[in-house]
Design a protein around this motif. Structure first.
Motif, PDB file in Angstrom:
ATOM      1  N   THR A 128      -0.768  -4.136 -13.068  1.00  0.00           N
ATOM      2  CA  THR A 128      -0.734  -4.454 -11.645  1.00  0.00           C
ATOM      3  C   THR A 128       0.706  -4.705 -11.247  1.00  0.00           C
ATOM      4  O   THR A 128       1.406  -5.499 -11.893  1.00  0.00           O
ATOM      5  N   SER A 131       4.282  -4.375  -6.065  1.00  0.00           N
ATOM      6  CA  SER A 131       4.394  -3.472  -4.922  1.00  0.00           C
ATOM      7  C   SER A 131       3.033  -3.057  -4.353  1.00  0.00           C
ATOM      8  O   SER A 131       2.968  -2.283  -3.404  1.00  0.00           O
ATOM      9  N   GLY A 132       1.934  -3.561  -4.954  1.00  0.00           N
ATOM     10  CA  GLY A 132       0.602  -3.260  -4.436  1.00  0.00           C
ATOM     11  C   GLY A 132      -0.113  -2.122  -5.142  1.00  0.00           C
ATOM     12  O   GLY A 132      -1.126  -1.630  -4.665  1.00  0.00           O
ATOM     13  N   ILE A 133       0.408  -1.726  -6.317  1.00  0.00           N
ATOM     14  CA  ILE A 133      -0.191  -0.634  -7.094  1.00  0.00           C
ATOM     15  C   ILE A 133      -0.932  -1.205  -8.295  1.00  0.00           C
ATOM     16  O   ILE A 133      -0.434  -2.118  -8.966  1.00  0.00           O
ATOM     17  N   GLU A 135      -2.865   0.301 -11.870  1.00  0.00           N
ATOM     18  CA  GLU A 135      -3.002   1.519 -12.667  1.00  0.00           C
ATOM     19  C   GLU A 135      -3.814   1.257 -13.936  1.00  0.00           C
ATOM     20  O   GLU A 135      -3.680   0.194 -14.555  1.00  0.00           O
ATOM     21  N   VAL A 154      -5.394   5.335 -10.298  1.00  0.00           N
ATOM     22  CA  VAL A 154      -4.362   4.601  -9.572  1.00  0.00           C
ATOM     23  C   VAL A 154      -4.973   4.110  -8.267  1.00  0.00           C
ATOM     24  O   VAL A 154      -5.568   4.899  -7.524  1.00  0.00           O
ATOM     25  N   ARG A 156      -4.140   1.600  -4.767  1.00  0.00           N
ATOM     26  CA  ARG A 156      -3.045   0.956  -4.057  1.00  0.00           C
ATOM     27  C   ARG A 156      -3.556   0.272  -2.800  1.00  0.00           C
ATOM     28  O   ARG A 156      -4.574   0.664  -2.231  1.00  0.00           O
ATOM     29  N   THR A 157      -2.827  -0.749  -2.381  1.00  0.00           N
ATOM     30  CA  THR A 157      -3.158  -1.430  -1.144  1.00  0.00           C
ATOM     31  C   THR A 157      -2.682  -0.587   0.030  1.00  0.00           C
ATOM     32  O   THR A 157      -1.916   0.372  -0.129  1.00  0.00           O
ATOM     33  N   ALA A 160       1.123  -0.302   0.269  1.00  0.00           N
ATOM     34  CA  ALA A 160       1.874   0.210  -0.874  1.00  0.00           C
ATOM     35  C   ALA A 160       2.284   1.662  -0.663  1.00  0.00           C
ATOM     36  O   ALA A 160       1.659   2.410   0.098  1.00  0.00           O
ATOM     37  N   GLU A 162       2.736   5.614  -1.703  1.00  0.00           N
ATOM     38  CA  GLU A 162       1.805   6.561  -2.312  1.00  0.00           C
ATOM     39  C   GLU A 162       2.203   6.855  -3.757  1.00  0.00           C
ATOM     40  O   GLU A 162       3.314   7.299  -4.034  1.00  0.00           O
TER      41      GLU A 162
END
Length: 204
Positions: A128, A131-133, A135, A154, A156-157, A160, A162
């Motif tokens: 985690t 940056s909001g990602i 994986e 993946v 993301r918020t 975040a 792409e």
């Protein structure tokens, strides 16, 4: 002196400054604390033996580059890989940007997660990012001192950037130092080299 004896001696010399260092501990914790030093704390779980060389605290420098960037950027990093005796490893990375002389510019990426080795030698790595990602990587050891992983998912918020995929290769190099490279697909670009770093053990 044989090459084997030389290697053992070199390993002892490298460990002289790190063997007594570990993570800060709260002595009143009622359960086993995390340890990044295999000489201290709970025994490493047998399920994690294939990842044993990664356990420790590592620091070093690297470079960030991508096709959408004007030029490469230098960074420094501390990577902690620790355990509490159960069949997984704790992963925490803190990075900061540096100039050409190594002076700190500002804090940069942070990530936390878990290495989860499986009975069939598969490795699950959950990360985690600040940056909001989020994986999920899957991979396997390439050798006793190298591990290769690629994303299966993946998430993301909304805020975040792409990111659609990533691949990582970790390996021990040059007398036990840790190097890694990461490729990443993001910002509408195909998978390509993004980060590389060279880290030296500072604890464990």
């Amino acid at each position: 002196m044989s090459s084997g004896d030389e290697a053992i001696q070199a390993a002892e010399e490298r460990a002289a400054s790190t063997r007594d260092r570990n993570l800060p501990q709260f002595e009143d914790l009622p359960i086993p604390g995390d340890t990044a030093n295999l000489r201290q704390g709970p025994d490493l779980n047998d399920a994690c033996l294939a990842l044993l060389p990664l356990v420790g605290v590592w620091r070093g420098e690297g470079e960030i580059n991508y096709s959408t960037m004007e030029k490469p950027v230098k960074f420094a990093q501390q990577l902690t890989i620790a355990h509490d005796g159960r069949p997984f490893l704790y992963h925490e990375s803190r990075s900061w940007l540096v100039d050409d002389e190594g002076a700190v510019i500002r804090p940069a990426a942070r990530e936390v997660g878990w290495w989860r080795p499986q009975a069939d030698d598969t490795i699950e790595l959950l990360l985690t990012h600040s940056s909001g990602i989020m994986e999920i990587f899957y991979g396997k050891p390439r050798s006793q001192t190298a591990w290769e992983l690629g994303t299966d998912a993946v998430v993301r918020t909304a805020s975040a950037k792409e990111v659609t995929g990533a691949q990582r290769l970790y390996g021990l190099v040059n007398n036990g130092d840790l190097g890694y490279v990461e490729e990443r697909a993001m910002a509408g670009q195909p998978m390509q080299p993004h980060v590389s770093a060279y880290l030296r053990r500072v604890a464990g």
